[in-house]
Enzyme design. Structure first.
Site, mmCIF file in Angstrom:
data_model
loop_
_atom_site.group_PDB
_atom_site.id
_atom_site.type_symbol
_atom_site.label_atom_id
_atom_site.label_comp_id
_atom_site.label_asym_id
_atom_site.label_seq_id
_atom_site.Cartn_x
_atom_site.Cartn_y
_atom_site.Cartn_z
ATOM 1 C CE LYS A 176 -28.978 96.550 -62.347
ATOM 2 N NZ LYS A 176 -28.497 95.732 -61.386
ATOM 3 N NE ARG B 115 -17.610 91.802 -60.140
ATOM 4 C CZ ARG B 115 -18.457 92.580 -60.362
ATOM 5 N NH1 ARG B 115 -19.276 92.726 -61.408
ATOM 6 N NH2 ARG B 115 -18.664 93.535 -59.149
ATOM 7 N NE ARG C 61 -14.609 95.338 -57.667
ATOM 8 C CZ ARG C 61 -15.354 95.701 -58.400
ATOM 9 N NH1 ARG C 61 -15.234 96.462 -59.388
ATOM 10 N NH2 ARG C 61 -16.866 95.613 -57.879
#
Ligand SMILES: [Zn+2]
Length: 208
Positions: free
Chosen positions: A15, A121, A154
């Site tokens: 997005k 990621r 993370r």
């Protein structure tokens, strides 16, 4: 051209990336609730101060406060793309009271695809640059290209946490999707398509 747009879609659907690209092409304002919150806090505005009190406690910033931050930006913009807002039906109703949306675009991605993307990621420990092992891997595995720092995953990109984030998102957003479908302004785009194709589809929708 349709000018009042919101992007919906699970974490990892792209997005933010699409909102930036489309804002650049159209000249519309990209309104990301995350960026707006950070900006209000950094400028130490009255709203920022109130929001910070919630954030410091680890609580969600209430709908009313988010709506107040968005309101002036929306009314000042000729065209806008909302990214990360509305997140609930209550927010969607508040938004409708400020200005009606022309289009809600749902960038759809399956649970499996979200997990694959987000668990790939990596973030640089030193400068914060974000990589993705699937789309944007570093030249040297495990090392930041910008500063040579160590890349890590993370905590909220661990697969179990991602599953939970996806389920929470779907639960909160499913009623929102119905809200816009009922109003006849919901359009859906397959988020597994290449980034450029998704941008082109979005531009087609804006011209329709
Ligand atoms: Zn770095």
């Amino acid at each position: 051209m349709l000018k009042h747009i919101a992007f919906l879609g699970p974490p990892g659907a792209g997005k933010g990336t699409q909102a930036k690209r489309i804002a650049k092409q159209t000249g519309y304002v990209h309104l990301s609730t995350g960026d707006i919150l950070r900006d209000e806090v950094a400028r130490a505005t009255a709203l920022g101060g109130k929001a910070k009190a919630y954030m410091d406690r680890g609580d969600l910033v209430p709908d009313g406060l988010i709506v107040d931050m968005i309101r002036s930006r929306i009314t000042a913009a000729d065209g806008f793309i909302l990214d990360g807002f509305p997140r609930t039906v209550a927010q969607a109703e508040a938004l409708a009271g400020i200005t009606p949306l022309d289009l809600a675009i749902n960038i759809a991605l399956s649970r499996e695809a979200v997990i694959d993307r987000l668990s790939a990621r990596r973030v640089c420990r030193d400068c914060g640059k974000i990589y993705n092992l699937l789309f944007n891997p570093p030249q040297t595995p495990g090392r930041c290209e910008q500063c040579g720092g160590e890349l890590y995953r993370r905590d909220d990109d661990q697969p179990e946490v991602i599953e939970n984030r996806y389920d929470v998102y779907m639960q909160a957003t499913a009623p929102l999707i119905d809200f816009y479908r009922t109003r006849g302004i919901l359009r859906e785009i397959d988020g597994t398509l290449p980034m450029q194709t998704v941008s082109e589809r979005i531009m087609e929708l804006l011209r329709s």
